[in-house]
Write a protein that holds these residues in place. Structure first.
Motif, short mmCIF file in Angstrom:
data_model
loop_
_atom_site.label_atom_id
_atom_site.label_comp_id
_atom_site.label_asym_id
_atom_site.label_seq_id
_atom_site.Cartn_x
_atom_site.Cartn_y
_atom_site.Cartn_z
N ASN A 1 5.34 0.44 22.06
CA ASN A 1 6.71 0.04 21.73
C ASN A 1 7.10 -1.29 22.37
O ASN A 1 6.28 -2.19 22.48
CB ASN A 1 7.66 1.19 22.09
N VAL A 2 8.37 -1.42 22.78
CA VAL A 2 8.87 -2.72 23.25
C VAL A 2 8.16 -3.15 24.53
O VAL A 2 7.95 -4.34 24.76
CB VAL A 2 10.40 -2.67 23.48
N ARG A 3 7.75 -2.20 25.37
CA ARG A 3 7.02 -2.55 26.58
C ARG A 3 5.70 -3.25 26.22
O ARG A 3 5.32 -4.26 26.84
CB ARG A 3 6.74 -1.30 27.41
N PRO B 1 11.08 4.53 17.81
CA PRO B 1 9.96 3.66 18.20
C PRO B 1 10.04 2.33 17.45
O PRO B 1 10.74 2.23 16.44
CB PRO B 1 8.73 4.47 17.78
N LEU B 2 9.32 1.35 17.92
CA LEU B 2 9.40 0.02 17.33
C LEU B 2 8.96 0.01 15.87
O LEU B 2 9.49 -0.77 15.06
CB LEU B 2 8.54 -0.95 18.16
N ARG B 3 8.03 0.87 15.51
CA ARG B 3 7.56 0.90 14.12
C ARG B 3 8.64 1.39 13.16
O ARG B 3 8.54 1.19 11.95
CB ARG B 3 6.31 1.77 14.00
N GLU B 4 9.70 2.06 13.68
CA GLU B 4 10.82 2.51 12.84
C GLU B 4 11.95 1.49 12.79
O GLU B 4 12.94 1.71 12.11
CB GLU B 4 11.36 3.84 13.36
N ARG B 5 11.81 0.38 13.51
CA ARG B 5 12.85 -0.65 13.53
C ARG B 5 12.22 -2.04 13.45
O ARG B 5 12.50 -2.94 14.23
CB ARG B 5 13.71 -0.51 14.80
N VAL B 6 11.32 -2.19 12.45
CA VAL B 6 10.58 -3.43 12.30
C VAL B 6 11.52 -4.60 12.02
O VAL B 6 11.22 -5.75 12.35
CB VAL B 6 9.53 -3.29 11.16
N GLU B 7 12.69 -4.32 11.44
CA GLU B 7 13.66 -5.39 11.19
C GLU B 7 14.09 -6.10 12.47
O GLU B 7 14.53 -7.25 12.44
CB GLU B 7 14.90 -4.81 10.51
N ASP B 8 13.97 -5.38 13.61
CA ASP B 8 14.39 -5.96 14.89
C ASP B 8 13.32 -6.83 15.53
O ASP B 8 13.60 -7.50 16.53
CB ASP B 8 14.76 -4.83 15.86
#
Length: 449
Positions: free
Chosen positions: A352-354, A309-316
């Motif tokens: 998430n990204v959506r 999920p987006l919260r696990e890839r905040v660097e992106d």
């Protein structure tokens, strides 16, 4: 373990001549990380006059590091190959003449007659369907969690194994499924999407397997199903958890034997399809509750891939935001200020990204001056990120990190040499790679590994 030994010049020439016409970019390195040679494919793709590579350290050419990858917060395939005396493979972000790119690195040690490691051969395959920077690529990101999923795609794509993509809604399951297809030897075949949700059992079966003339009222002619449409390509079953139990056994037959039967038919048909399935549902729990067949689950989950999920890839987040800002716009027209970016970084992103795409598209409609600011973000997002937001002044859009400890706290903790780099990263909730880069930006020597 026997010590490494330098490779003799004649042996280098023979090795380079052998690799020269290989279509995959390849370099030869000595045991001290120095690049000794690069084949024609490497020179075409990575070699430019302004960036000479011969005689340079591989970690400096590929990453711009001052030390080997394992001392810079990343996995080093050479160190692993030296320790195990076996090949190693890893997905890295490399600096190239075109900017940062995802590169699948395969490294193999070359043993001398006495058993010592004389050199290393490294093959580099650039991923065309993903990018670590803002671009028009389908998959965008460079975080550890994102790269792990991307690496899994590279591993499984050339095989015939079914793939199970597991992740929350909005994590890009269809995009990753397309990446599996386009990286496989079926890339020239069809990519057929089956939406498993919202269809009745009868309609689902006829859509998937097709039907014969007269099979039911209204079946005036034979119709090919989506399985036949995907012949020679990839069949993507989106939301596989919604498939009715009665049809799951027919899917299992398709997986096990490659055969199916049209509705109303007697003869079995053969299918040549690669199956990729995706779900946001907990299939294991459904299996235990009797709502999903165990045999189908174990067949589908031969190669599961977790989509973070987006919260696990905040660097992106910065590159994702920049990509969304640039869509349907001239480059550099839209920007986002630091306060708004900090708000986005603190949000949990349940969609998430959506959801991020919707937020950015809405903000662009409200921002008349070409700059997205806090007041252009949804009220619910602002309310959810209000605590402590006023004290944050870091320009997160200019850094690969968007959350975590302050610079002062990071410097203080790094001064405690009782912690290893791995232990410090775990304590701070950062990846070792992010920790290394933040300390390097602050001019602080990272702790020992």
């Amino acid at each position: 373990m026997p010590p490494s030994s330098p490779i003799a010049a004649p042996a280098i020439d023979s090795l380079v001549n052998y690799l020269e016409h290989d279509a995959v970019p390849t370099i030869v390195m000595d045991p001290d990380y120095t690049i000794l040679a690069g084949n024609a494919a490497y020179r075409r793709q990575f070699g430019v006059k302004a960036r000479p590579f011969l005689g340079q350290k591989c970690y400096r050419v590929s990453h711009g590091y001052d030390a080997p990858c394992d001392q810079s917060g990343e996995h080093c395939p050479m160190k692993h190959a030296r320790d195990t005396r076996a090949p190693d493979r890893v997905l890295h972000v490399h600096h190239t003449p075109r900017g940062p790119e995802h590169v699948d690195v395969e490294l193999r040690p070359i043993l001398a007659a006495d058993g010592t490691i004389a050199a290393y051969v490294e093959r580099l395959t650039t991923l065309r369907h993903a990018s670590p920077q803002a671009s028009r690529a389908r998959l965008i990101g460079h975080s550890v969690a994102f790269n792990k999923a991307l690496s899994a795609v590279q591993r499984v794509a050339p095989s015939r194994l079914p793939v199970l993509l597991q992740g929350e809604s909005g994590t890009g399951k269809e995009l990753f499924a397309r990446a599996v297809h386009e990286t496989s030897d079926r890339a020239q075949g069809p990519f057929v999407i089956v939406d498993c949700s919202g269809l009745t059992e009868t309609l689902f079966e006829s859509e998937l397997f097709g039907y014969e003339k007269g099979a039911f009222t209204g079946a005036h002619a034979r119709k090919a199903g989506l399985v036949e449409t995907a012949e020679g390509g990839t069949l993507f079953l989106d939301e596989i958890g919604d498939v009715p139990l009665a049809l799951q056994v027919k899917l299992l037959r398709l997986l096990e034997s490659g055969t199916f039967r049209r509705v109303g038919a007697v003869q079995m048909q053969r299918a040549d399809v690669r199956l990729v399935a995706a779900t946001h549902l907990p299939l294991e729990a459904m299996m235990q509750a009797g709502r999903f067949r165990k045999d189908l689950y174990f067949r589908l989950s031969a190669f599961p891939i977790h989509l973070p999920p987006l919260r696990e890839r905040v660097e992106d987040l910065p590159v994702l935001v920049q990509t969304l800002l640039q869509q349907e716009s001239a480059p550099n027209v839209w920007r986002i200020d630091a306060a708004a970016m900090t708000r986005l970084a603190r949000y949990a992103w349940p969609g998430n990204v959506r959801e991020l795409r919707n937020v950015i598209e809405r903000a662009k409609l409200l921002a008349d001056g070409g700059e997205v600011r806090e007041e252009h973000l949804p009220d619910a997002l602002l309310a959810a990120t209000q605590t402590g937001a006023a004290s944050t002044t870091a320009a997160v859009t200019a850094a690969p990190w968007t959350s975590g400890p302050s610079d002062a706290e990071l410097q203080r903790l790094a001064a405690d040499r009782g912690l290893s780099r791995k232990a410090l990263a775990q304590q701070l909730g950062l990846s070792e790679r992010t920790l290394y880069r933040r300390l390097k930006a602050l001019g602080v020597a990272p702790p020992a590994d």
